[in-house]
Design an enzyme around this catalytic site. Sequence first.
Site, PDB file in Angstrom:
ATOM      1  N   LYS A 182     -10.429 -14.582 -38.476  1.00  9.48           N
ATOM      2  CA  LYS A 182      -8.990 -14.366 -38.362  1.00  9.48           C
ATOM      3  C   LYS A 182      -8.689 -13.023 -37.698  1.00  9.48           C
ATOM      4  O   LYS A 182      -7.858 -12.945 -36.784  1.00  9.48           O
ATOM      5  CB  LYS A 182      -8.337 -14.408 -39.747  1.00  9.48           C
ATOM      6  CG  LYS A 182      -6.827 -14.220 -39.718  1.00  9.48           C
ATOM      7  CD  LYS A 182      -6.265 -14.109 -41.121  1.00  9.48           C
ATOM      8  CE  LYS A 182      -5.419 -12.872 -41.200  1.00  9.48           C
ATOM      9  NZ  LYS A 182      -4.920 -12.552 -42.524  1.00  9.48           N
ATOM     10  N   ASP A 184      -3.378 -17.566 -41.179  1.00 10.18           N
ATOM     11  CA  ASP A 184      -3.252 -16.856 -42.459  1.00 10.18           C
ATOM     12  C   ASP A 184      -2.636 -17.799 -43.491  1.00 10.18           C
ATOM     13  O   ASP A 184      -2.465 -18.995 -43.236  1.00 10.18           O
ATOM     14  CB  ASP A 184      -2.415 -15.577 -42.291  1.00 10.18           C
ATOM     15  CG  ASP A 184      -0.951 -15.862 -41.994  1.00 10.18           C
ATOM     16  OD1 ASP A 184      -0.588 -17.041 -41.766  1.00 10.18           O
ATOM     17  OD2 ASP A 184      -0.159 -14.902 -41.987  1.00 10.18           O
TER      18      ASP A 184
END
Length: 214
Positions: free
Chosen positions: A124, A142
């Site tokens: 991420k 997220d």
Amino acid sequence: MAKQLDYMTMKEVFARFEAAEPHPKGELDHTNAYTLLVAVALSAQATDVGVNKATKDLFPIADTPEKMLALGEAGLIEHIKTIGLFRQKAKNVIKMSQILVERYEGVVPSSRAALTALPGVGRKTANVVLNMWFGHPAQAVDTHIFRIGNRTGICPGKDVDAVERAIEDNVPVEYQRHAHHWLILHGRYTCVARKPKCGACVIRDLCPFEDKTV
């Protein structure tokens, strides 16, 4: 989990997101690729607001790996001790900075593999840096994106990897560059977890969520 929206609906969803926010940006303060990388790494299990408060005084004195190493772990901790997991994050940032100096001459690499090999940098974080700094159509998933992806059918998936693939496979190519920013902002301010603000939602009529709020 909602069913994946069809192509024409997806196209309309992102056309509306773009009309509402033509140039979406991340909310972490940074001045270069290195400070962005550090800020994103610090933001794990922390808010962007909290990270920005901590880095406000940090980045003016440590905006390169070399300066961060000169500051040292103890000095870094003094700046980020208001952030969750600050001790481990400080260790990772110092190790990361050392590797950047030794292997990359202090330059943040533009490769996902190289980025995720750095301490404290997961997929991420790497995707955020690749997208925001290098302009790659990388999708950083997220908790906000995971939630609304499954709630709205924009990018459903059983885990973050599946949601990332759903974005890559189903969002029209012209919207890929900013897709994750639009989704994060939508999840952060409109399609919130407990009481989504459906009345103010620009895609209310396109969303299959059954428990819409008034």
